[in-house]
Write a protein that holds these residues in place. Structure first.
Motif, PDB file in Angstrom:
ATOM      1  N   UNK A 113       9.211  -0.770   2.701  1.00 50.99           N
ATOM      2  CA  UNK A 113       8.460   0.577   2.990  1.00 50.99           C
ATOM      3  C   UNK A 113       7.643   0.832   1.981  1.00 50.99           C
ATOM      4  N   UNK A 114       6.312   1.985   2.237  1.00 49.06           N
ATOM      5  CA  UNK A 114       5.724   1.910   0.805  1.00 49.06           C
ATOM      6  C   UNK A 114       6.538   3.415   0.828  1.00 49.06           C
ATOM      7  N   UNK A 115       5.652   3.272  -1.174  1.00 51.95           N
ATOM      8  CA  UNK A 115       6.805   4.273  -1.486  1.00 51.95           C
ATOM      9  C   UNK A 115       5.089   6.060  -1.051  1.00 51.95           C
ATOM     10  N   UNK A 116       4.614   5.170  -0.991  1.00 53.64           N
ATOM     11  CA  UNK A 116       2.829   6.680  -0.521  1.00 53.64           C
ATOM     12  C   UNK A 116       1.868   5.420  -0.390  1.00 53.64           C
ATOM     13  N   UNK A 117       0.822   6.207   0.494  1.00 53.47           N
ATOM     14  CA  UNK A 117       0.461   5.836   1.112  1.00 53.47           C
ATOM     15  C   UNK A 117      -0.655   6.643   1.597  1.00 53.47           C
ATOM     16  N   UNK A 118      -1.941   6.213   0.209  1.00 53.14           N
ATOM     17  CA  UNK A 118      -3.412   7.344  -0.026  1.00 53.14           C
ATOM     18  C   UNK A 118      -4.493   7.006   0.359  1.00 53.14           C
ATOM     19  N   UNK A 119      -4.718   8.365   1.410  1.00 47.03           N
ATOM     20  CA  UNK A 119      -6.395   8.318   2.136  1.00 47.03           C
ATOM     21  C   UNK A 119      -7.246   9.432   0.902  1.00 47.03           C
ATOM     22  N   UNK A 120      -8.825   9.454   1.232  1.00 50.86           N
ATOM     23  CA  UNK A 120      -9.655  10.195   1.147  1.00 50.86           C
ATOM     24  C   UNK A 120     -11.143   9.762   0.901  1.00 50.86           C
ATOM     25  N   UNK A 121     -10.839   7.629   0.892  1.00 47.63           N
ATOM     26  CA  UNK A 121     -12.467   7.128   0.888  1.00 47.63           C
ATOM     27  C   UNK A 121     -12.668   7.069   1.783  1.00 47.63           C
ATOM     28  N   UNK A 122     -14.743   7.393   2.121  1.00 43.00           N
ATOM     29  CA  UNK A 122     -14.731   7.086   3.419  1.00 43.00           C
ATOM     30  C   UNK A 122     -16.008   5.388   3.764  1.00 43.00           C
ATOM     31  N   UNK A 123     -14.881   4.639   2.269  1.00 44.31           N
ATOM     32  CA  UNK A 123     -15.567   3.181   2.686  1.00 44.31           C
ATOM     33  C   UNK A 123     -14.592   1.953   2.751  1.00 44.31           C
ATOM     34  N   UNK A 124     -14.975   1.172   2.338  1.00 41.49           N
ATOM     35  CA  UNK A 124     -14.075   0.213   1.731  1.00 41.49           C
ATOM     36  C   UNK A 124     -13.387   0.286  -0.003  1.00 41.49           C
ATOM     37  N   UNK A 125     -12.227   0.569  -0.299  1.00 40.12           N
ATOM     38  CA  UNK A 125     -11.858  -0.224  -1.364  1.00 40.12           C
ATOM     39  C   UNK A 125     -12.037  -1.061  -2.033  1.00 40.12           C
TER      40      UNK A 125
END
Length: 549
Positions: A337-349
């Protein structure tokens, strides 16, 4: 500050925290009596270019040779033989008697008023530390003597970055590695590999062929000595090891999607068609893990310095932090299982970096932003937008985080015509302050950070070393062939550069002494053996105008 009775010491913030010199919140601190000017930020001396430069020079002064050579005198005054007695009187190191340990027994004072008065005096004057030493503390060894002692050691190579004016490239591999994309010197020693005490250099070719080569450490008997022993399984079709699975369209097999664990046993790869993060055992080339948590292709991977956490970025605009498990804890090498799932970008990382020590995960995107999260809690910290010449966002194409939290990012702005992109390099402090920016004439295809310097490999075939703080160019080496990967040995004795045409270039300081026979003796496993593959430093790399850019 000029009174001999006024004893002050600089607070720790003077050596690491430039933000305390700025009135960020705009508090009303009054005005000056003479000029009536408002008191705002701290005025810096003329020798400081910025708050960050002021703190950095302060820290350098604290760590300089003069302070080190007089450190024992400070210890004698605070903790040692000059804290009390006649030597303290001679050193003018005498304070109010209530400040000394054991001078007053507050519990024995029955009068409450008298006890409170003494407590107020102790609180006002402070308290001296416990006296730990009754004899003078010995002085620290000078850097000159330390260098002489180190020079007599056979196993300690010179630091490459202290001799930048003597850099020379040497060719080690002429053929056999189809396309060198990834180089890694393993940090941990393990005796199960080819030669006891050697490191492992991992390569991945354009067709996914995996090689684990042996790199023998430095020997002072020959200047710039290095021995590269090629993995014999690479040339034998029956023993060759490959990355399994197909890669998604538009994904280049590069250092962005390949990471080696710190113990040199596992290879993590992204960019696969099924959006998975795969784990390959390097010893057998066997797929041991396949985890799907992103809903689109994994575009970038990064491992922290300790080898505890791995971060992945994807076209789905998210990043996931994984825990790297020790061998035997879980078959795939990653937590299920992931430790953290981070979001916030509008386009491809497009690129990621992580630092467990500083609790920060950084991601760059095509939307032109850098987003910083904490690793342990997954909290959003800040968004950085690298400056550019246009109002349009410049996509982030390269990212690294240094040991002190410096964030280095490369951005690319599309031009009006194909091939006319504009590239820039930016460096931020750990708290997101832009320290420096510079425009680049070339596209950076490999980025590596060491203390004080940034190493850049370009598509145009050059290797540049720039100052970490000012981004000023220190050294430039023409290699003439596009650079695909850059790594530095753990002793900082050599820079390893992988070129587009499959050559491995070893950059060392100075020109090696000649070895007449091409062979020499070295003790291995307690016995003397002959090693015939000596430093190709005897073959200095003189590139010509060839293809492969």
């Amino acid at each position: 500050m000029e009174s001999p009775a006024d004893v002050k010491e600089l607070i720790p913030e003077f050596f690491y925290f430039p933000e305390f010199l700025q009135n960020i919140n705009g508090f009303d601190l009054g005005s000056l009596q003479m000029t009536q000017n408002n008191v705002t930020d701290v005025l810096l001396p003329q020798w400081a270019l910025s708050r960050e430069d002021f703190i950095r020079k302060h820290r350098k002064a604290l760590e300089c040779e003069h302070v080190s050579s007089h450190l024992h005198e400070w210890i004698d005054l605070i903790f040692g033989c000059k804290q009390r007695g006649e030597e303290a009187v001679e050193a003018l190191n005498v304070f109010y008697y209530c400040t000394y340990e054991g001078a007053v027994d507050l519990d024995a004072i029955a009068n409450e008023t008298e006890r409170k008065a003494l407590e107020g005096i102790i609180s006002n004057f402070g308290q001296t530390p416990c006296q730990l030493l009754k004899e003078p503390h010995p002085p620290r060894m000078s850097s000159e003597n330390a260098s002489r002692r180190q020079a007599r050691m056979d196993t300690l190579p010179p630091n490459l970055f202290e001799q930048l004016d003597k850099l020379r490239p040497f060719k080690e591999v002429k053929r056999g590695i189809i396309l060198l994309y990834f180089i890694r010197i393993r940090k941990n020693q393990n005796r199960s590999f080819i030669i006891q005490g050697s490191d492992v250099l991992v390569t991945v070719s354009s067709n996914g062929l995996i090689g684990t080569h042996s790199w023998l450490p430095y020997d002072k008997s020959i200047a710039n000595y290095f021995t590269f022993t090629k993995d014999p399984t690479v040339a034998n079709p029956k023993t060759q090891r490959f990355l399994s699975g197909l890669f998604a369209p538009g994904v280049d097999l590069s250092t962005q999607v390949l990471v080696v664990s710190n113990d040199g046993r596992l290879l993590f790869s992204g960019g696969h068609w099924d959006c998975s993060l795969r784990v390959t055992q390097l010893g057998k080339g066997k797929l041991v893990g396949r985890i799907c948590r992103h809903i689109d292709v994994v575009t970038c991977l990064a491992l922290d310095l300790c080898g505890i956490y791995l971060i992945s970025g994807s076209r789905d605009t998210s990043c996931i932090v994984w825990q790297v498990l020790q061998q035997g804890e879980f078959s795939s090498g990653l937590s299920p299982r992931p430790v953290q799932v981070l979001c916030g970008h509008d386009q491809e990382v497009t690129c990621v970096a992580i630092s467990t020590e500083l609790d920060m995960a950084v991601s760059g995107s095509k939307d032109g932003t850098l987003i910083i999260h904490s690793v342990r809690r997954g909290q959003f910290l800040r968004t950085l937008r690298p400056p550019g010449e246009s109002c349009l966002p410049a996509r982030v194409t390269g990212l690294q985080v240094g040991m002190e939290g410096h964030i280095v990012a490369q951005t690319a702005l599309e031009g009006h015509t194909a091939g006319k992109e504009k590239y820039s390099l930016h460096v931020y402090s750990v708290n997101g302050c832009l320290l420096s920016s510079v425009s680049l004439e070339e596209e950076v295809t490999a980025l590596y950070l060491v203390p004080e310097y940034i190493i850049l490999g370009t598509r145009q075939g050059n290797l540049h070393i720039r100052d970490l703080y000012s981004l000023a160019l220190a050294v430039s080496l023409p290699l003439k062939v596009a650079v695909r990967s850059v790594s530095v040995t753990r002793e900082s004795s050599h820079i390893l550069v992988g070129l587009q045409d499959g050559k491995l270039i070893v950059v060392g300081a100075g020109k090696p002494q000649e070895v007449r026979s091409g062979q020499f003796s070295r003790r291995l496993w307690g016995s003397t053996r002959r090693i015939s593959q000596v430093s190709s430093g005897e073959t200095e790399y003189n590139p010509t105008e060839t293809s492969g850019k």
